[in-house]
Design a protein around this motif. Structure first.
Motif, PDB file in Angstrom:
ATOM      1  N   LEU A 208       0.909  -1.149   0.082  1.00 53.06           N
ATOM      2  CA  LEU A 208       0.105   0.024  -0.016  1.00 53.06           C
ATOM      3  C   LEU A 208       0.916   1.199   0.000  1.00 53.06           C
ATOM      4  O   LEU A 208       0.344   2.334  -0.438  1.00 53.06           O
ATOM      5  CB  LEU A 208      -1.007   0.007   1.329  1.00 53.06           C
ATOM      6  CG  LEU A 208      -2.097  -1.214   1.314  1.00 53.06           C
ATOM      7  CD1 LEU A 208      -2.990  -0.829   2.537  1.00 53.06           C
ATOM      8  CD2 LEU A 208      -2.715  -0.933  -0.286  1.00 53.06           C
ATOM      9  N   ALA A 209       2.018   1.208   0.657  1.00 53.82           N
ATOM     10  CA  ALA A 209       2.896   2.288   0.544  1.00 53.82           C
ATOM     11  C   ALA A 209       3.443   2.555  -0.882  1.00 53.82           C
ATOM     12  O   ALA A 209       3.640   3.857  -1.396  1.00 53.82           O
ATOM     13  CB  ALA A 209       4.042   2.040   1.530  1.00 53.82           C
ATOM     14  N   GLU A 210       3.672   1.515  -1.720  1.00 55.18           N
ATOM     15  CA  GLU A 210       4.004   1.758  -2.995  1.00 55.18           C
ATOM     16  C   GLU A 210       2.731   2.286  -3.877  1.00 55.18           C
ATOM     17  O   GLU A 210       2.918   3.267  -4.899  1.00 55.18           O
ATOM     18  CB  GLU A 210       4.425   0.419  -3.647  1.00 55.18           C
ATOM     19  CG  GLU A 210       5.679  -0.157  -3.041  1.00 55.18           C
ATOM     20  CD  GLU A 210       5.751  -1.604  -3.790  1.00 55.18           C
ATOM     21  OE1 GLU A 210       7.055  -2.083  -3.810  1.00 55.18           O
ATOM     22  OE2 GLU A 210       4.716  -2.343  -4.246  1.00 55.18           O
ATOM     23  N   LEU A 211       1.519   1.849  -3.628  1.00 50.80           N
ATOM     24  CA  LEU A 211       0.350   2.183  -4.389  1.00 50.80           C
ATOM     25  C   LEU A 211      -0.101   3.693  -3.824  1.00 50.80           C
ATOM     26  O   LEU A 211      -0.357   4.551  -4.740  1.00 50.80           O
ATOM     27  CB  LEU A 211      -0.826   1.365  -3.965  1.00 50.80           C
ATOM     28  CG  LEU A 211      -0.744  -0.084  -4.660  1.00 50.80           C
ATOM     29  CD1 LEU A 211      -1.848  -0.980  -4.288  1.00 50.80           C
ATOM     30  CD2 LEU A 211      -0.576  -0.050  -6.257  1.00 50.80           C
ATOM     31  N   TRP A 212      -0.174   3.813  -2.460  1.00 54.76           N
ATOM     32  CA  TRP A 212      -0.700   5.265  -1.892  1.00 54.76           C
ATOM     33  C   TRP A 212       0.219   6.081  -1.569  1.00 54.76           C
ATOM     34  O   TRP A 212      -0.055   7.533  -1.293  1.00 54.76           O
ATOM     35  CB  TRP A 212      -1.630   4.933  -0.879  1.00 54.76           C
ATOM     36  CG  TRP A 212      -2.948   4.217  -1.102  1.00 54.76           C
ATOM     37  CD1 TRP A 212      -3.221   3.867  -2.565  1.00 54.76           C
ATOM     38  CD2 TRP A 212      -3.635   3.412  -0.219  1.00 54.76           C
ATOM     39  NE1 TRP A 212      -4.562   2.908  -2.431  1.00 54.76           N
ATOM     40  CE2 TRP A 212      -4.485   2.550  -1.200  1.00 54.76           C
ATOM     41  CE3 TRP A 212      -3.793   3.127   1.136  1.00 54.76           C
ATOM     42  CZ2 TRP A 212      -5.445   1.761  -0.494  1.00 54.76           C
ATOM     43  CZ3 TRP A 212      -4.462   2.497   1.557  1.00 54.76           C
ATOM     44  CH2 TRP A 212      -5.433   1.782   1.001  1.00 54.76           C
ATOM     45  N   GLY A 213       1.767   6.025  -1.368  1.00 57.22           N
ATOM     46  CA  GLY A 213       2.439   6.712  -0.539  1.00 57.22           C
ATOM     47  C   GLY A 213       2.740   6.286   0.847  1.00 57.22           C
ATOM     48  O   GLY A 213       1.897   6.210   1.527  1.00 57.22           O
ATOM     49  N   HIS A 214       4.120   6.616   1.024  1.00 62.27           N
ATOM     50  CA  HIS A 214       4.442   6.137   2.460  1.00 62.27           C
ATOM     51  C   HIS A 214       3.486   6.950   3.508  1.00 62.27           C
ATOM     52  O   HIS A 214       3.194   6.711   4.570  1.00 62.27           O
ATOM     53  CB  HIS A 214       5.912   6.282   2.552  1.00 62.27           C
ATOM     54  CG  HIS A 214       6.572   5.234   2.135  1.00 62.27           C
ATOM     55  ND1 HIS A 214       6.881   3.978   2.579  1.00 62.27           N
ATOM     56  CD2 HIS A 214       7.208   5.390   0.704  1.00 62.27           C
ATOM     57  CE1 HIS A 214       7.574   3.343   1.830  1.00 62.27           C
ATOM     58  NE2 HIS A 214       7.624   3.897   0.672  1.00 62.27           N
ATOM     59  N   ARG A 215       3.440   8.376   3.112  1.00 62.83           N
ATOM     60  CA  ARG A 215       2.641   9.476   4.201  1.00 62.83           C
ATOM     61  C   ARG A 215       1.425   8.820   4.472  1.00 62.83           C
ATOM     62  O   ARG A 215       0.937   8.896   5.708  1.00 62.83           O
ATOM     63  CB  ARG A 215       2.704  10.518   3.595  1.00 62.83           C
ATOM     64  CG  ARG A 215       2.349  11.789   4.572  1.00 62.83           C
ATOM     65  CD  ARG A 215       2.501  13.122   3.918  1.00 62.83           C
ATOM     66  NE  ARG A 215       1.699  14.175   4.757  1.00 62.83           N
ATOM     67  CZ  ARG A 215       2.557  14.617   5.560  1.00 62.83           C
ATOM     68  NH1 ARG A 215       3.934  14.224   5.753  1.00 62.83           N
ATOM     69  NH2 ARG A 215       2.179  15.636   6.477  1.00 62.83           N
ATOM     70  N   ASP A 216       0.536   8.387   3.424  1.00 58.41           N
ATOM     71  CA  ASP A 216      -0.780   8.080   3.256  1.00 58.41           C
ATOM     72  C   ASP A 216      -0.917   6.819   4.301  1.00 58.41           C
ATOM     73  O   ASP A 216      -1.808   6.750   5.233  1.00 58.41           O
ATOM     74  CB  ASP A 216      -1.489   7.941   2.187  1.00 58.41           C
ATOM     75  CG  ASP A 216      -2.050   9.096   1.625  1.00 58.41           C
ATOM     76  OD1 ASP A 216      -2.137  10.100   2.314  1.00 58.41           O
ATOM     77  OD2 ASP A 216      -2.513   9.072   0.273  1.00 58.41           O
TER      78      ASP A 216
END
Length: 596
Positions: A208-216
């Motif tokens: 999910l970090a790859e898909l949405w970004g680490h911050r999200d």
């Protein structure tokens, strides 16, 4: 003349295509799922003009020989099942044998496949008919190219959206599949540019970090819960972060991405008393249930399933989400990095933290309300250092089981007569005294309303209240609940009430003011059902009865409130959706002071 006729195979195929192929994203979903069923570890997706011009799916799966390559374009041809009994608990994505022939009936299709490196087969089809079959040379795997989608059905083609909109639909599909199959490397190209490159990763959070970004991804807490035969994993949004970014919902049941409003509603029900009205959280949930309890053959596109025992499943989801929201990691954080439970750091013996009672049965519990092996004693409700504690009585009333599971209380400091502060290994912890006491009283009052009447104190002189018409209506609607909370009241002519006994949740409780404010807040309440009315009354009464910002608390009172909060189910949130606990990380402090 007979009015009933058998449809031609071409028309039947196009009708089937209308059920399976709604838009280019549907084609991508079906073809990628076929690649995954073939055991692919790498899947390349190429899109042109949002899928209107070209959709190409290439994989390194098992491939097909010449006979199977031709047969796969026939309706109801499948390698996944051979008998109806195998539909129960089927794990493959495609088993109906409709996807490829349905796609081929409304487009031009080119299939290149080989079961081993070297010799392979190329099959060309259009409008549902095989046009050419010949030998080809390629590596093991399959490539399916779909061009001119809906070219032979102008009515369907007219309903295609713009290339940009169709591309967004394809990306949504690939995001869902990418989150589902973290063991596969996906690459997606659009009009010659790489739009998505997802190498295989070990965890859902990493994908999910790859898909949405680490911050999200930092907005989510992890779930890993087992209830009977049901295993629930995934991630849910912290209440403090709900509404700060785009809402996302992903539901997986037995390895399938599906839609199920009942499961989603059950997960959202776990947020009761933690979110403002009208706000809905993001959820990523994966359920594993016995195969015989799920019917996957209820939707042409396999986007829905039917559960045999829906109520126990929804209950398990609600309980799992609520337990996750009760963890320390679910509280609001400033500069705080989320960690997975398996990688949680070991806490120092001299710094204590918070953990809800739901986890107290776990040996060597860790967290904000941790219970060390040799805890220092905490003051009792009538202890010498809490002679008139605002929260002292809450230990007796709202923290059942405290004596059986003592909690070590760290040194606490009151700031601005509003916040309690203490040091934690990973940062500074702040607790809102009003919100914390509100949470303690809410769970206590809700338990009283569900179990029975609470003890009350008779007044030496009865108290008379004169109510307005709306307040009198609110009282009559909630009369039985007020009596369970410990009020003893009777009519005294017109809209007047005679109060003979009141509850005493804490020594500073102002019964008259609290009762008046609660009735005023309940005026016009239209909550449906007793359960909703009980929750509304408990939340309102807890808010009015709790200690206020500006109240000075003695050390004993602060310790008693800490212990009572530790024994609630959702210590990190008050009944209005505000944060009870806020964490300020050492990293953030170091950054602010220029040390990092």
């Amino acid at each position: 003349m007979s009015r009933i006729a058998i449809l031609s195979s071409a028309v039947a195929d196009q009708i089937a295509a209308g059920e399976v192929v709604e838009r280019p994203a549907s084609v991508v979903k079906e073809l990628v799922e076929n690649a995954l069923d073939a055991g692919a570890t790498t899947v390349d997706v190429t899109i042109e003009e949002g899928g209107r011009a070209l959709i190409r799916i290439a994989d390194d799966g098992s491939g097909m020989d010449r006979e199977d390559a031709v047969l796969c374009l026939s309706r109801h041809a499948t390698s996944k099942i051979t008998a109806a009994e195998q539909l129960v608990g089927v794990r493959s994505y495609g088993f109906r044998g409709e996807a490829l022939p349905a796609i081929a009936s409304v487009s031009e299709v080119l299939i290149e496949t080989a079961s081993e490196d070297g010799g392979g087969t190329q099959v060309r089809a259009a409008a549902g008919a095989v046009l050419e079959t010949r030998d080809a040379t390629r590596r093991r795997g399959t490539t399916v190219s779909v061009q001119r989608l809906f070219y032979n059905t102008p009515a369907r083609q007219k309903f295609l959206r713009s290339a940009r909109s169709e591309w967004r639909g394809i990306m949504d599909t690939m995001h869902a599949i990418g989150a589902l199959r973290r063991d596969v490397h996906f690459t997606v190209r659009h009009d010659g540019k790489v739009a998505l490159d997802l190498p295989a990763v070990p965890t859902l959070r990493a994908r999910l970090a790859e898909l949405w970004g680490h911050r999200d991804v930092q907005r989510f807490v992890d779930i890993d819960d087992v209830q009977g035969p049901i295993h629930i994993t995934g991630m849910v949004e912290r209440p403090a972060d709900v509404g700060t970014a785009t809402r996302r919902v992903l539901l997986i049941i037995n390895g399938r991405v599906v839609r199920d409003h009942g499961i989603v509603r059950a997960a959202e029900a776990a947020y009761r008393s933690t979110l403002p009205s009208g706000v809905r959280p993001s959820l990523v949930l994966s359920l594993h249930v016995p195969g015989g309890d799920v019917d996957v053959n209820v939707h042409p596109a396999k986007s829905e399933v039917r559960l045999r025992d829906r109520w126990p499943t929804e209950r398990a989801v609600e309980n799992a989400v609520r337990r996750a929201l009760g963890l320390f990691d679910a509280s609001a954080g400033i500069g705080w990095r989320t960690w997975a439970p398996a990688a949680a750091p070991a806490w120092r013996d001299d710094v204590h933290g918070i953990e809800p009672a739901a986890l107290r049965a776990t040996p060597a519990a860790e967290g904000l309300f941790a219970t060390p092996e040799a805890p220092e004693p905490y003051p009792s409700a009538r202890g010498s250092d809490a002679p008139a504690g605002t929260a002292a009585a809450a230990v007796d009333s709202g923290a059942a089981g405290v004596i059986d599971a003592p909690i070590a209380v760290p040194p606490l400091l009151q700031l601005r007569r509003m916040y309690l502060m203490f040091e934690h290994e990973d940062g500074v912890i702040l607790i809102d005294q009003h919100s914390a006491h509100e949470r303690v009283l809410y769970e206590d009052f809700l338990g009283v309303l569900e179990r029975g009447e609470a003890p009350s104190q008779r007044l030496l002189f009865p108290m008379t209240l004169h109510l307005g018409p709306d307040e009198a209506d609110a009282f009559e609607a909630n009369r039985a609940s007020f009596e369970k909370l410990g009020f003893e009241m009777e009519g005294f002519g017109g809209h007047s009430l005679l109060v003979n006994a009141v509850p005493m949740p804490h020594p500073r409780f102002d019964a008259e003011r609290c009762l008046r404010e609660t009735l005023a807040a309940l005026t016009g309440d239209r909550a449906a059902g007793d359960a909703k009315r009980h929750e509304r009354l408990a939340a309102t009464f807890a808010c009015k009865a709790a200690i206020k910002a500006g109240d000075v608390m003695s050390p004993g009172e602060m310790r008693a409130l800490y212990v009572a909060l530790a024994n609630t189910k959702l210590p990190a949130h008050d009944v209005h959706g505000r944060s009870t606990i806020v964490r300020l990380s050492w990293d953030e402090l170091d950054r602010r002071f220029g040390r990092k």
